[in-house]
Design a protein around this motif. Structure first.
Motif, mmCIF file in Angstrom:
data_model
loop_
_atom_site.group_PDB
_atom_site.id
_atom_site.type_symbol
_atom_site.label_atom_id
_atom_site.label_comp_id
_atom_site.label_asym_id
_atom_site.label_seq_id
_atom_site.Cartn_x
_atom_site.Cartn_y
_atom_site.Cartn_z
ATOM 1 N N ILE A 143 37.948 42.496 -110.645
ATOM 2 C CA ILE A 143 38.007 41.717 -109.411
ATOM 3 C C ILE A 143 36.661 41.772 -108.698
ATOM 4 C CG2 ILE A 143 39.164 41.469 -107.181
ATOM 5 C CD1 ILE A 143 40.930 40.846 -109.658
ATOM 6 N N LEU A 144 36.218 40.639 -108.172
ATOM 7 C CA LEU A 144 34.963 40.593 -107.427
ATOM 8 C C LEU A 144 35.154 41.234 -106.055
ATOM 9 C CD1 LEU A 144 32.014 39.492 -107.158
ATOM 10 C CD2 LEU A 144 33.028 37.468 -106.068
ATOM 11 N N PRO A 145 34.441 42.338 -105.757
ATOM 12 C CA PRO A 145 34.545 42.932 -104.421
ATOM 13 C C PRO A 145 33.585 42.251 -103.449
ATOM 14 C CG PRO A 145 33.244 44.362 -105.837
ATOM 15 C CD PRO A 145 33.628 43.161 -106.662
ATOM 16 N N ASN A 146 34.096 41.870 -102.299
ATOM 17 C CA ASN A 146 33.291 41.273 -101.234
ATOM 18 C C ASN A 146 33.166 42.313 -100.136
ATOM 19 O OD1 ASN A 146 31.953 39.439 -99.561
ATOM 20 N ND2 ASN A 146 33.859 38.551 -98.795
ATOM 21 N N ILE A 147 32.026 43.011 -100.096
ATOM 22 C CA ILE A 147 31.896 44.176 -99.226
ATOM 23 C C ILE A 147 31.465 43.754 -97.823
ATOM 24 C CG2 ILE A 147 31.380 45.674 -101.182
ATOM 25 C CD1 ILE A 147 28.449 45.751 -100.111
ATOM 26 N N GLY A 148 31.977 44.470 -96.824
ATOM 27 C CA GLY A 148 31.645 44.174 -95.438
ATOM 28 C C GLY A 148 30.942 45.314 -94.742
ATOM 29 N N SER A 149 30.605 46.370 -95.495
ATOM 30 C CA SER A 149 29.945 47.544 -94.916
ATOM 31 C C SER A 149 29.007 48.135 -95.964
ATOM 32 C CB SER A 149 31.000 48.583 -94.500
ATOM 33 O OG SER A 149 30.408 49.671 -93.842
ATOM 34 N N PRO A 150 27.756 48.517 -95.599
ATOM 35 C CA PRO A 150 26.798 49.002 -96.601
ATOM 36 C C PRO A 150 27.289 50.206 -97.389
ATOM 37 C CG PRO A 150 25.683 48.538 -94.523
ATOM 38 C CD PRO A 150 27.158 48.422 -94.258
ATOM 39 N N GLY A 151 28.075 51.079 -96.742
ATOM 40 C CA GLY A 151 28.551 52.273 -97.431
ATOM 41 C C GLY A 151 29.447 51.987 -98.613
ATOM 42 N N GLN A 152 29.983 50.787 -98.698
ATOM 43 C CA GLN A 152 30.849 50.444 -99.824
ATOM 44 C C GLN A 152 30.090 50.364 -101.138
ATOM 45 O OE1 GLN A 152 32.752 47.012 -97.554
ATOM 46 N NE2 GLN A 152 34.522 47.751 -98.713
ATOM 47 N N ILE A 153 28.777 50.165 -101.057
ATOM 48 C CA ILE A 153 27.979 50.162 -102.288
ATOM 49 C C ILE A 153 28.053 51.528 -102.959
ATOM 50 C CG2 ILE A 153 25.624 50.032 -103.186
ATOM 51 C CD1 ILE A 153 25.101 47.864 -101.060
ATOM 52 N N ALA A 154 27.913 52.591 -102.170
ATOM 53 C CA ALA A 154 28.025 53.949 -102.724
ATOM 54 C C ALA A 154 29.433 54.207 -103.244
ATOM 55 C CB ALA A 154 27.645 54.976 -101.664
ATOM 56 N N ASP A 155 30.443 53.665 -102.553
ATOM 57 C CA ASP A 155 31.828 53.828 -103.013
ATOM 58 C C ASP A 155 32.020 53.200 -104.390
ATOM 59 O OD1 ASP A 155 32.450 55.042 -100.586
ATOM 60 O OD2 ASP A 155 33.167 53.172 -99.676
ATOM 61 N N LEU A 156 31.490 52.002 -104.568
ATOM 62 C CA LEU A 156 31.628 51.309 -105.851
ATOM 63 C C LEU A 156 30.882 52.052 -106.954
ATOM 64 C CD1 LEU A 156 31.183 47.652 -104.575
ATOM 65 C CD2 LEU A 156 33.222 48.536 -105.725
ATOM 66 N N LYS A 157 29.677 52.506 -106.657
ATOM 67 C CA LYS A 157 28.878 53.224 -107.652
ATOM 68 C C LYS A 157 29.572 54.516 -108.075
ATOM 69 C CE LYS A 157 25.106 53.787 -110.083
ATOM 70 N NZ LYS A 157 24.776 52.868 -111.201
ATOM 71 N N LYS A 158 30.089 55.262 -107.106
ATOM 72 C CA LYS A 158 30.780 56.520 -107.398
ATOM 73 C C LYS A 158 32.017 56.285 -108.247
ATOM 74 C CE LYS A 158 32.812 60.575 -105.108
ATOM 75 N NZ LYS A 158 33.117 61.208 -103.788
ATOM 76 N N ALA A 159 32.687 55.163 -108.028
ATOM 77 C CA ALA A 159 33.897 54.853 -108.788
ATOM 78 C C ALA A 159 33.595 54.372 -110.206
ATOM 79 C CB ALA A 159 34.711 53.803 -108.046
ATOM 80 N N GLY A 160 32.322 54.092 -110.487
ATOM 81 C CA GLY A 160 31.946 53.640 -111.821
ATOM 82 C C GLY A 160 31.901 52.141 -111.983
ATOM 83 N N TYR A 161 31.903 51.419 -110.865
ATOM 84 C CA TYR A 161 31.855 49.956 -110.937
ATOM 85 C C TYR A 161 30.422 49.514 -111.227
ATOM 86 C CZ TYR A 161 32.331 45.049 -109.611
ATOM 87 O OH TYR A 161 32.334 43.679 -109.613
ATOM 88 N N SER A 162 30.274 48.527 -112.122
ATOM 89 C CA SER A 162 28.936 48.052 -112.477
ATOM 90 C C SER A 162 28.848 46.529 -112.525
ATOM 91 C CB SER A 162 28.521 48.620 -113.836
ATOM 92 O OG SER A 162 29.460 48.248 -114.851
ATOM 93 N N GLY A 163 29.870 45.845 -112.009
ATOM 94 C CA GLY A 163 29.888 44.385 -112.062
ATOM 95 C C GLY A 163 29.201 43.747 -110.871
ATOM 96 N N PRO A 164 29.363 42.447 -110.727
ATOM 97 C CA PRO A 164 28.765 41.733 -109.603
ATOM 98 C C PRO A 164 29.489 42.050 -108.304
ATOM 99 C CG PRO A 164 30.172 40.251 -110.854
ATOM 100 C CD PRO A 164 30.121 41.541 -111.627
ATOM 101 N N ILE A 165 28.794 41.831 -107.187
ATOM 102 C CA ILE A 165 29.420 42.016 -105.880
ATOM 103 C C ILE A 165 29.089 40.826 -104.983
ATOM 104 C CG2 ILE A 165 29.300 44.530 -106.035
ATOM 105 C CD1 ILE A 165 27.036 44.450 -103.947
ATOM 106 N N SER A 166 29.897 40.675 -103.969
ATOM 107 C CA SER A 166 29.636 39.728 -102.896
ATOM 108 C C SER A 166 29.379 40.525 -101.629
ATOM 109 C CB SER A 166 30.846 38.804 -102.702
ATOM 110 O OG SER A 166 30.698 38.006 -101.537
ATOM 111 N N VAL A 167 28.597 39.969 -100.729
ATOM 112 C CA VAL A 167 28.301 40.632 -99.460
ATOM 113 C C VAL A 167 28.728 39.726 -98.312
ATOM 114 C CG1 VAL A 167 26.503 41.534 -97.936
ATOM 115 C CG2 VAL A 167 26.392 41.971 -100.400
ATOM 116 N N ARG A 168 29.566 40.270 -97.436
ATOM 117 C CA ARG A 168 29.975 39.541 -96.237
ATOM 118 C C ARG A 168 28.963 39.774 -95.131
ATOM 119 N NH1 ARG A 168 35.901 39.301 -93.196
ATOM 120 N NH2 ARG A 168 35.179 38.073 -91.417
ATOM 121 N N VAL A 169 28.474 38.689 -94.578
ATOM 122 C CA VAL A 169 27.452 38.736 -93.538
ATOM 123 C C VAL A 169 28.100 38.485 -92.175
ATOM 124 C CG1 VAL A 169 25.283 37.708 -92.744
ATOM 125 C CG2 VAL A 169 25.792 37.813 -95.206
ATOM 126 N N ASN A 170 27.664 39.234 -91.177
ATOM 127 C CA ASN A 170 28.006 38.915 -89.780
ATOM 128 C C ASN A 170 26.849 38.097 -89.227
ATOM 129 O OD1 ASN A 170 28.388 38.823 -86.980
ATOM 130 N ND2 ASN A 170 29.212 40.887 -86.877
#
Length: 429
Positions: free
Chosen positions: A113-140
């Protein structure tokens, strides 16, 4: 829409009250509207399923090639069970969230599933979980708002997304983590005025145009949801032709700037379903208070639905049209009087006729009597989806009215076993 009184009375006899009644014809017409808006090549619609995650509705979206925007791991799983596919090619299901909780990360990893992150810390969460696919970034983007002030989706007071000036630092974090940003997303909310929506969408597209030079791997731009629905004027229509032209022109500008193929996405939620469902409840009594030094008296129509069913009026002071079934409130010869519609909960705030200052806002209605059915219209968006078991009340059944007049139950009334099934006694230490 108004349903025939005989139909509502027959259904009430069969399933009891309150109950939800979805109208397939209305929902399919709203889906057709969105299909028209996005019939330009390279433009794709999603459904913000948090508005109404019923499996029946999700299947209607799949049949219409409407993709899914989910906001939790379980919403993703609901979409999968309704038949929507996994994977990134294309990312039919996108998970948009500011925090990964419960099963969100495992669901992303296990189903592509494509994760659309809304907080910078989620990048570390994805990396720690072993995710290596594409991501989307939600902008304010710093602007935009919802249909009421409590639903602020863009600006300094909004918790959603990454502030525009912090976006490039977030990109550096993603690059270091080996995560490729393939989509940029923003949601400016369903403001009450069409021109405001049009202007904000135009402004948002212009913001994205300036970002594309730096985000060279981005292949998708999402303008979010936000197509409004007028709860007060049932004759009002959103002028969708200008929106069709806007999305087509935005897509063309983005492709021209990027010098590569891009997909433009929108993700309405409310617009698809708001007018397609009615909450039907029964009047149990009509009583009055008298004026005194604290204020004016009121006439209360007591009904068996409460904010456990439809919480929007209690939470936002939101407006839903109310009808007394079988009493033509459009006939000028039928007398009306100010009526407060109140529910069964042990809560002073269990009132359907309030304003956004939490004050009583009686409606001019034909006088109801005990036993009458009463309808709360335009309850499809954030109606059943936000209902609860407060006061240990089971959620009301959902019914689906087909074009041919047939009706089916798509979820039954909950009972005490449903309420207690998650309770346990397991020793942890």
């Amino acid at each position: 829409m108004n349903h025939p009184p005989a139909l509502l009375r027959s259904l009430a006899e069969k399933v009891g009250t309150p109950f939800w009644l979805y109208d397939a014809r209305v929902i399919r017409q709203r889906i057709a509207d969105i299909q028209f808006l996005t019939d330009t090549e390279g433009v794709q619609a999603r459904f913000a399923m948090k508005a109404c995650p019923a499996t029946k509705v999700l299947k209607e979206m799949k049949a219409a090639n409407i993709w899914i925007d989910a906001v939790s791991g379980n919403e993703v799983l609901r979409a999968l069970r309704a038949g929507h596919p996994t994977g990134h090619q294309p990312p039919v299901i996108c998970l948009t969230c500011d925090v990964f909780r419960d099963n969100a990360l495992p669901v992303v990893l296990e189903n592509g599933i494509l994760p659309n992150i809304g907080s910078p810390g989620q990048i570390a969460d994805l990396k720690k979980a072993g995710y290596s696919g594409p991501i989307s970034v939600r902008v304010n983007p710093g602007f935009g708002h919802g249909h009421v002030n409590a639903c602020d989706t863009g600006g300094p007071s909004s918790k959603h997304g990454i502030w525009l000036e912090d976006l490039f630092a977030t990109k550096e974090m993603a690059d270091k983590a080996g995560l490729e940003i393939t989509m940029l997303h923003a949601h400016i909310g369903s403001g009450p005025q069409f021109q405001e929506l049009h202007d904000n969408l135009t402004r948002l597209a212009a913001e994205f145009v300036t970002l594309l030079e730096k985000f060279t791997k981005v292949n998708t731009i999402s303008l979010g949801g936000g197509i409004p629905h007028n709860y007060r004027d049932h004759g009002a229509q959103v002028p969708i032709e200008p929106l069709h032209e806007l999305f087509a022109s935005c897509h063309q500008r983005l492709v021209s700037k990027a010098r590569r193929d891009l997909r433009l996405e929108i993700e309405p939620g409310r617009y698809y379903v708001a007018p397609g469902c009615t909450l039907v409840t029964r009047v149990t009594d009509v009583k009055q208070t008298r004026s005194n030094e604290k204020g004016s008296g009121a006439t209360f129509a007591m009904v068996d639905a409460g904010f456990v069913d439809l919480v929007r009026p209690a939470m936002y002071g939101s407006y839903h049209a109310i009808d007394i079934v079988g009493k033509d409130d459009e006939d000028p010869n039928v007398p009306r009087e100010p009526i407060v519609v109140a529910g069964p909960l042990c809560e002073s705030g269990d009132i359907f006729t309030r304003d956004d200052r939490e004050l009583l806002a009686p409606r001019l209605l034909p006088r109801p009597a005990a036993g009458d059915l009463l309808t709360l219209r335009d309850a499809g968006a954030y109606g059943y989806a936000m209902s609860s078991n407060y006061n240990s009340i089971g959620r009301a059944p959902q019914l689906w009215l087909e074009d041919d007049g047939s009706v089916e139950i798509i979820s039954r009334r909950e009972n005490i076993d449903d309420l207690l099934k998650a309770e346990t006694s397991e020793r942890l230490a």
